[in-house]
Design a protein around this motif. Sequence first.
Motif, PDB file in Angstrom:
ATOM      1  N   ALA A  19       0.557   7.133  -0.391  1.00  0.00           N
ATOM      2  CA  ALA A  19       1.006   5.800  -1.256  1.00  0.00           C
ATOM      3  C   ALA A  19       2.427   5.596  -0.836  1.00  0.00           C
ATOM      4  CB  ALA A  19       0.759   6.453  -2.819  1.00  0.00           C
ATOM      5  N   GLU A  20       3.462   6.525  -0.828  1.00  0.00           N
ATOM      6  CA  GLU A  20       4.638   6.432  -0.500  1.00  0.00           C
ATOM      7  C   GLU A  20       4.654   5.673   0.793  1.00  0.00           C
ATOM      8  OE1 GLU A  20       8.818   5.920  -0.130  1.00  0.00           O
ATOM      9  OE2 GLU A  20       7.375   6.127  -1.988  1.00  0.00           O
ATOM     10  N   THR A  21       4.119   6.254   1.743  1.00  0.00           N
ATOM     11  CA  THR A  21       3.763   5.392   3.193  1.00  0.00           C
ATOM     12  C   THR A  21       3.385   3.938   3.115  1.00  0.00           C
ATOM     13  OG1 THR A  21       3.719   7.589   4.187  1.00  0.00           O
ATOM     14  CG2 THR A  21       2.905   5.583   5.504  1.00  0.00           C
ATOM     15  N   VAL A  22       2.540   3.678   2.516  1.00  0.00           N
ATOM     16  CA  VAL A  22       1.879   2.369   2.236  1.00  0.00           C
ATOM     17  C   VAL A  22       2.874   1.515   1.600  1.00  0.00           C
ATOM     18  CG1 VAL A  22      -0.053   0.932   1.532  1.00  0.00           C
ATOM     19  CG2 VAL A  22      -0.597   3.305   2.695  1.00  0.00           C
ATOM     20  N   ALA A  43       2.113 -11.423  -4.317  1.00  0.00           N
ATOM     21  CA  ALA A  43       1.310 -10.226  -4.413  1.00  0.00           C
ATOM     22  C   ALA A  43       0.599  -9.676  -3.283  1.00  0.00           C
ATOM     23  CB  ALA A  43       0.294 -10.515  -5.617  1.00  0.00           C
ATOM     24  N   ILE A  44       0.788  -8.459  -2.813  1.00  0.00           N
ATOM     25  CA  ILE A  44       0.326  -7.806  -1.636  1.00  0.00           C
ATOM     26  C   ILE A  44      -0.580  -6.771  -2.148  1.00  0.00           C
ATOM     27  CG2 ILE A  44       0.658  -6.896   0.447  1.00  0.00           C
ATOM     28  CD1 ILE A  44       3.678  -8.641  -1.018  1.00  0.00           C
ATOM     29  N   GLY A  45      -1.979  -6.769  -1.748  1.00  0.00           N
ATOM     30  CA  GLY A  45      -2.886  -5.844  -1.892  1.00  0.00           C
ATOM     31  C   GLY A  45      -3.352  -5.080  -0.531  1.00  0.00           C
ATOM     32  N   GLU A  52      -7.073   1.356  -2.890  1.00  0.00           N
ATOM     33  CA  GLU A  52      -6.200   0.240  -2.995  1.00  0.00           C
ATOM     34  C   GLU A  52      -4.962   0.363  -3.664  1.00  0.00           C
ATOM     35  OE1 GLU A  52      -8.586  -1.913  -6.181  1.00  0.00           O
ATOM     36  OE2 GLU A  52     -10.130  -2.368  -4.662  1.00  0.00           O
ATOM     37  N   TYR A  53      -4.002  -0.600  -3.099  1.00  0.00           N
ATOM     38  CA  TYR A  53      -2.525  -0.409  -3.196  1.00  0.00           C
ATOM     39  C   TYR A  53      -2.122  -1.943  -3.569  1.00  0.00           C
ATOM     40  CZ  TYR A  53      -3.430   4.351  -0.900  1.00  0.00           C
ATOM     41  OH  TYR A  53      -3.649   5.211  -0.642  1.00  0.00           O
ATOM     42  N   PHE A  54      -1.127  -2.074  -4.644  1.00  0.00           N
ATOM     43  CA  PHE A  54      -0.658  -3.502  -4.726  1.00  0.00           C
ATOM     44  C   PHE A  54       0.893  -3.362  -5.005  1.00  0.00           C
ATOM     45  CE2 PHE A  54      -5.074  -2.920  -6.480  1.00  0.00           C
ATOM     46  CZ  PHE A  54      -5.670  -4.414  -5.770  1.00  0.00           C
ATOM     47  N   LYS A  70      -0.812  -7.841  -9.861  1.00  0.00           N
ATOM     48  CA  LYS A  70      -2.143  -8.048  -9.147  1.00  0.00           C
ATOM     49  C   LYS A  70      -3.196  -8.990  -9.618  1.00  0.00           C
ATOM     50  CE  LYS A  70      -4.159  -3.832 -10.898  1.00  0.00           C
ATOM     51  NZ  LYS A  70      -5.306  -4.409 -11.591  1.00  0.00           N
ATOM     52  N   ASP A  71      -2.869  -9.391 -10.800  1.00  0.00           N
ATOM     53  CA  ASP A  71      -3.905 -10.351 -11.750  1.00  0.00           C
ATOM     54  C   ASP A  71      -3.566 -11.795 -11.815  1.00  0.00           C
ATOM     55  OD1 ASP A  71      -5.612  -8.246 -12.239  1.00  0.00           O
ATOM     56  OD2 ASP A  71      -4.434  -7.774 -13.852  1.00  0.00           O
ATOM     57  N   THR A  72      -2.153 -12.062 -11.173  1.00  0.00           N
ATOM     58  CA  THR A  72      -1.828 -13.410 -11.231  1.00  0.00           C
ATOM     59  C   THR A  72      -2.756 -14.174 -10.179  1.00  0.00           C
ATOM     60  OG1 THR A  72       0.733 -12.650 -11.470  1.00  0.00           O
ATOM     61  CG2 THR A  72       0.378 -14.987 -10.376  1.00  0.00           C
TER      62      THR A  72
END
Length: 378
Positions: A19-22, A43-45, A52-54, A70-72
């Motif tokens: 997660a830290e790398t992504v 917003a980036i997914g 999943e990462y946002f 992430k919901d915008t």
Amino acid sequence: MALLAICFFSQAAGAADRAETVTSAIDQAFRPLLDEYDVPGMAIGVTLDGEEYFVSYGTAAKGKDVPVTKDTLFELGSVSKTFTATLGTYAVAQNKMALDDHPSRFLPQLKGARIDKASVLELGTYTVGGLPLQFPDEVSDDGKAVSYLSQWKPDAAPGEKRRYSNPSIGLFGHVAGLALGGGFGSEMEETVLPKLGLKRSFIRVPETEMARYAWGTSKAGKLIRVNPGAFDAEAYGIKSNAADMIHFIEANIDPSKLEPTMRKAIAGTHLGYFRIGPMVQGLGWEKYPFPVTLDRLLEGNSTEMATEAKTATRLDTPQKPSEATLFNKTGSTGGFGAYAAFVPEKRIGIVMLANRNFPNAARIKAAHAVLEVLASEK
């Protein structure tokens, strides 16, 4: 028990490191673009092996204290064409339409028109013979669009040239909606989006969701949203968020959880029909062998590719992905910019949504950098 605890701890640590790398890769690639292009919010997914990462930045409207999440909801612009393609291949999967049909099967008023020499496939791949990027200003609604198309004269035979065109894929989506019986808007919102599991993606944003709908930023820095136009829903009309878009990307990476007809529809959008310079044109998506160099990806998404007619080489048979393939699509409206890309064989994908239309090249460079990191995590 101690061994089991160590195992769980190791897995948790590994997930945290990934997660830290992504998120670090996303931050390094995309954060600088906000200042460089005066983008109010983004917003980036990302999806990696189903995880999943946002990451979100800034505000949903310039000058307003409403943070992007992430919901915008953002306007997808031409990324909407990938949904239009899916609706078309859904109609094909239901035997309601065939790709070698001609548009007059569904629009009798086009019978005998020059555009009726083109097939539905050629409409969906921009190879009808030279339709312009946009309708003329006076063509302001769907009725006027059909009238314009009935009188339009090509400058090449169908299948000879690819000229990227909203009217072309707009007519593709329009006839697909007619083939399904309910019209494009209702078939998209009541059938295709729900069957894809997208709960907060719309053509017409309902009143209950308006608070989530970002404001775009015009070139002059004014708040703006997309205006109605001819075949607007079909060509650039979807509004969505990063969460739904990553779900859509994951459905393209692994459609096995979809119902059978929708699985066939997704597979239909992954076929390639024409080789155009550095890429293969499919329905909605544009394809490249992966790994792909940044230069090749930039060439395929250049202004020249969007505005000039290019020689189209029809493939002998529709090209099924036989090796790792990157699918991508850019999109913009007057106040928004978007980009989506994924590689099914690597189970990686990315979507970027922003409330300013900034250069495609900048989006693609950032996304390419993140995809390289994702691929290295395999």
